[in-house]
Motif scaffolding. Structure first.
Motif, PDB file in Angstrom:
ATOM      1  N   ALA A 142      19.579  72.330  39.963  1.00 34.01           N
ATOM      2  CA  ALA A 142      20.799  71.637  39.540  1.00 34.01           C
ATOM      3  C   ALA A 142      21.498  71.032  40.760  1.00 34.01           C
ATOM      4  N   TYR A 143      21.504  71.787  41.845  1.00 37.40           N
ATOM      5  CA  TYR A 143      22.091  71.310  43.101  1.00 37.40           C
ATOM      6  C   TYR A 143      21.377  70.028  43.545  1.00 37.40           C
ATOM      7  N   GLU A 188      29.727  69.315  35.060  1.00 40.07           N
ATOM      8  CA  GLU A 188      29.932  70.381  34.091  1.00 40.07           C
ATOM      9  C   GLU A 188      28.578  70.898  33.626  1.00 40.07           C
ATOM     10  N   PRO A 189      28.072  71.950  34.289  1.00 38.23           N
ATOM     11  CA  PRO A 189      26.786  72.497  33.862  1.00 38.23           C
ATOM     12  C   PRO A 189      26.916  73.286  32.560  1.00 38.23           C
ATOM     13  N   ASN A 246      33.691  70.216  41.350  1.00 39.13           N
ATOM     14  CA  ASN A 246      33.713  68.992  42.152  1.00 39.13           C
ATOM     15  C   ASN A 246      33.048  69.122  43.514  1.00 39.13           C
ATOM     16  N   SER A 247      32.092  70.015  43.624  1.00 37.55           N
ATOM     17  CA  SER A 247      31.238  69.995  44.818  1.00 37.55           C
ATOM     18  C   SER A 247      29.852  70.499  44.436  1.00 37.55           C
ATOM     19  N   PHE A 248      28.872  70.096  45.242  1.00 40.39           N
ATOM     20  CA  PHE A 248      27.497  70.546  44.989  1.00 40.39           C
ATOM     21  C   PHE A 248      27.411  72.064  45.090  1.00 40.39           C
ATOM     22  N   LYS A 249      28.116  72.592  46.074  1.00 42.39           N
ATOM     23  CA  LYS A 249      28.071  74.034  46.312  1.00 42.39           C
ATOM     24  C   LYS A 249      28.653  74.789  45.116  1.00 42.39           C
ATOM     25  N   ALA A 250      29.752  74.261  44.584  1.00 41.74           N
ATOM     26  CA  ALA A 250      30.356  74.914  43.427  1.00 41.74           C
ATOM     27  C   ALA A 250      29.382  74.915  42.250  1.00 41.74           C
ATOM     28  N   ARG A 263      26.087  74.991  42.392  1.00 38.52           N
ATOM     29  CA  ARG A 263      25.055  75.995  42.620  1.00 38.52           C
ATOM     30  C   ARG A 263      25.609  77.411  42.468  1.00 38.52           C
ATOM     31  N   ASP A 264      26.763  77.649  43.071  1.00 43.13           N
ATOM     32  CA  ASP A 264      27.331  79.000  43.023  1.00 43.13           C
ATOM     33  C   ASP A 264      27.718  79.392  41.596  1.00 43.13           C
ATOM     34  N   ALA A 265      28.315  78.450  40.867  1.00 45.26           N
ATOM     35  CA  ALA A 265      28.762  78.759  39.507  1.00 45.26           C
ATOM     36  C   ALA A 265      27.553  79.048  38.603  1.00 45.26           C
ATOM     37  N   ILE A 266      26.477  78.292  38.781  1.00 42.57           N
ATOM     38  CA  ILE A 266      25.290  78.520  37.944  1.00 42.57           C
ATOM     39  C   ILE A 266      24.644  79.865  38.295  1.00 42.57           C
TER      40      ILE A 266
END
Lengths: 549, 101
Positions: free
Chosen positions: A224-225, A253-254, A278-282, A284-287
């Motif tokens: 996803a990232y 919004e994954p 609103n960030s790539f890191k968010a 990845r971390d959220a998923i």
């Protein structure tokens, strides 16, 4: 229950909002300017005054269609505008203009590079989207093996029709289906910092957004990232969006759930939609967090499955690194869509589509592969040059008259450094292709060395002379006159007796001493000696000295 | 006029519109809205079997505007009719809900 006995396959789809790179809003001519004073970029149309007439921004529509074309979407020949009703202070009309049943693009596909090593090192980390056989991938402890999930079954699980682009996909790429892409207007901003009131700034109201919805084809947080990174690269390359994360121009919004295989049966957790990342890191971390959370919830409660629990919205807390349940808005999801009577439909004919297709041209991944093989660049260097389309175009033009691999090195080293220092791109430096090509050529031909090339480049920024003329003027043409170089070699040997001894007699320091002597000759020559000639003459001199010993 | 629009529907629409009608108003509006809908129902008497569906009343498409900015309102003009302002912001009663999509 033993966690290690579970085989876990994340199922991830994305919804992305991309702010399009227009000067003005979607349905009015208010300028779009990030960070402008509150309510200073508004007019009766975006303020939702009665009796106003919205008119569509042609550039916004074209950016949206070009992006949809790049995502291999079918392009709708006829679209209309619909009102999506909801009441919220940042939406002064009480409806958002969007495209409901006729999105401008649909049924597309986007190939995302997938880190091969990451996939194969993460045995429980997801199933292929389609095409690839499941076999050959290590399973968790070997239990529950032999699950007959074929590519066909993987296709069925998402209920999608067979891909028009079916067939073998290149290894290392994940093909992500695009369900739809449509245009809509952004809402304003509510600020909740003050007690007792909410402050509303309507500058952002009416900003054009392209909403892209994918199939649930992504199988890990890392995929996803990569998807998000690659999409950002695509839209910036197309010039369709600036895609700045800091300015909130891309929001993700994954939709995440997991298929859990246990004791020969498969269970699906309920889908969670993580709002407004609103960030790539968010992303990845959220998923990652969601995958773990859902597995844990299912382990604690066997009824935590898709048919027994509703889909939920969750918010990501960046500080604590967790997602949180958001109050259900099921009832509020009564948007009462209907066609907007103030806006006429858009009809796209062949000529218009063709002209937009032409402006899309070759896509970043394809161009990266071609440039890499055509010009002898590493894939990473090609990607760097491609980060800006005008720079890539300039490179290709310069490569025609120049020496492409050397040109590539010069782009990656000093040209990009000069561009960065001036806060622009290499194309933005304004140096014409002919001169860029010439500098690479005279460097490759040995007329100037790499150090001199960097000096010449610096001078080129403030002079319109050719690199050769600059080299002559600055005395940077390499000397291949052996008599002259010999004199420099003699001088270096006389001044550095210790190094000469090491080069002759100290096996441990031989290499180092030779390098040192070469450097000394270059220094004495003021950078003008041709390193090849220097190397040859030093070898000859050392050979002669060792004979004399 | 018997319920084309019943009380529950009126309450639902009121909730979506962030309105809080009294019970009396709910009854009144359900009656009025039913009457209005019945009036519009007359349209279904027209035979439209030969008429193709349309998304718009005008036979017009592709009305565009070039991407060129106009001079927008300044905050004072924008906020001139606002019931309440706070600096250059519109001020509204505290919103507790999360950002709406």
């Amino acid at each position: 229950m033993d966690r290690s006995k579970l085989k876990i396959r994340p199922i991830i789809g994305m919804e992305i909002h991309v702010q399009l790179a227009t000067k003005t809003k979607l349905f009015c001519a208010c300028p779009i300017e990030f960070g402008a004073p509150p309510n200073s970029r508004v007019c009766p149309v975006c303020l939702g005054m009665p009796g106003v007439l919205p008119v569509l921004n042609r550039t916004a529509y074209e950016h949206a269609v070009r992006t949809a074309i790049a995502l291999k979407c079918e392009i709708a020949r006829f679209t209309k505008w619909d009102r999506k009703s909801y009441y919220y202070p940042d939406l002064p009309k009480n409806y958002q203009i969007s495209q409901y049943d006729l999105p401008l693009g649909f049924d597309g596909a986007f190939d995302v590079p997938v880190d091969d090593a990451a996939v194969s090192n993460a045995p429980a980390d997801g199933a292929p989207a389609d095409g690839e056989p499941e076999g050959g991938r290590p399973t968790d402890g070997g239990s529950a093996s032999g699950r007959p999930e074929s590519g066909v079954a993987a296709g069925l699980r998402t209920g999608r029709s067979p891909r028009k682009t079916s067939g073998t996909e290149s290894t290392g790429y994940r093909r992500v289906g695009i369900i739809r892409a449509h245009l809509e207007e952004d809402a304003g901003k509510n600020l909740h910092e003050k007690p007792g009131i909410t402050q509303v700034d309507l500058n952002r109201t009416g900003t054009p957004l392209l909403e892209i919805v994918t199939e649930p084809d992504l199988a890990s947080a890392d995929e996803a990232y990569n998807f998000c990174v690659e999409l950002q690269r695509l839209v910036t390359y197309l010039g369709a969006s600036e895609a700045s994360m800091q300015k909130g121009q891309m929001r993700f919004e994954p939709n995440v759930n997991v298929a859990i295989e246990y004791d020969g049966r498969e269970y699906r957790t309920p889908i969670a939609e993580v709002k407004n990342l609103n960030s790539f890191k968010a992303v990845r971390d959220a998923i990652r967090y969601e995958i773990e959370r859902q597995v844990s919830e299912w382990m604690a409660d066997p009824d935590y499955v898709i048919n027994k629990r509703p889909k939920e919205n969750r918010g990501w807390d960046d500080v604590r690194g967790v997602t949180e349940f958001q109050r259900g808005k099921e009832e509020a999801h009564d948007y009462r869509y209907f066609p907007d009577p103030d806006l006429v439909p858009v009809e796209v004919d062949d000529a218009w589509i063709e002209s937009m297709k032409d402006s899309v041209g070759e896509l970043p991944l394809e161009r990266q592969a071609r440039m890499s093989s055509e010009y002898g660049l590493s894939s990473a260097d090609a990607a760097t040059i491609l980060a800006d389309r005008a720079t890539a175009d300039l490179f290709e033009e310069a490569a025609e008259a120049g020496h492409p691999p050397t040109l590539g090195k010069q782009f990656i080293s000093f040209w990009s450094a000069h561009a960065n220092a001036r806060n622009t791109t290499i194309a933005g430096l304004g140096i014409d292709a002919a001169r860029l090509g010439e500098l690479s050529k005279i460097t490759a031909d040995g007329l100037v060395n790499a150090t001199a090339a960097a000096i010449i480049a610096e001078k080129m920024l403030s002079s319109s002379d050719t690199p050769t003329a600059i080299a002559q003027r600055e005395g940077l043409i390499q000397t291949r006159d052996e008599g002259q170089v010999q004199a420099w070699v003699e001088e270096a040997f006389t001044k550095n007796e210790k190094a000469v001894q090491d080069a002759l007699a100290n096996p441990k320091k031989q290499q180092q001493a030779r390098g040192f002597l070469t450097g000394q000759v270059m220094k004495i020559s003021g950078g003008k000696a041709d390193p090849k000639v220097v190397g040859k003459l030093i070898e000859e001199k050392l050979a002669k000295l060792s004979q004399d010993l | 006029m018997p319920g084309k629009i019943d009380d529950a529907q009126v309450r639902h629409i009121a909730m979506l519109s962030r309105l809080k009608p009294t019970e009396e108003e709910v009854r009144l509006f359900s009656e009025q809205l039913s009457t209005i809908l019945a009036y519009f129902d007359q349209l279904s008497e027209v035979d439209t079997t030969q008429v193709p569906p349309t998304a718009h009343a005008l036979p017009v498409s592709n009305v565009f505007r070039p991407d060129e900015p106009h001079v927008p309102f300044g905050p004072d003009q924008a906020l001139a009719n606002a019931p309440r302002r706070d600096g250059d912001f519109f001020a509204v009663p505290k919103v507790l809900d999360q950002e709406s999509a």
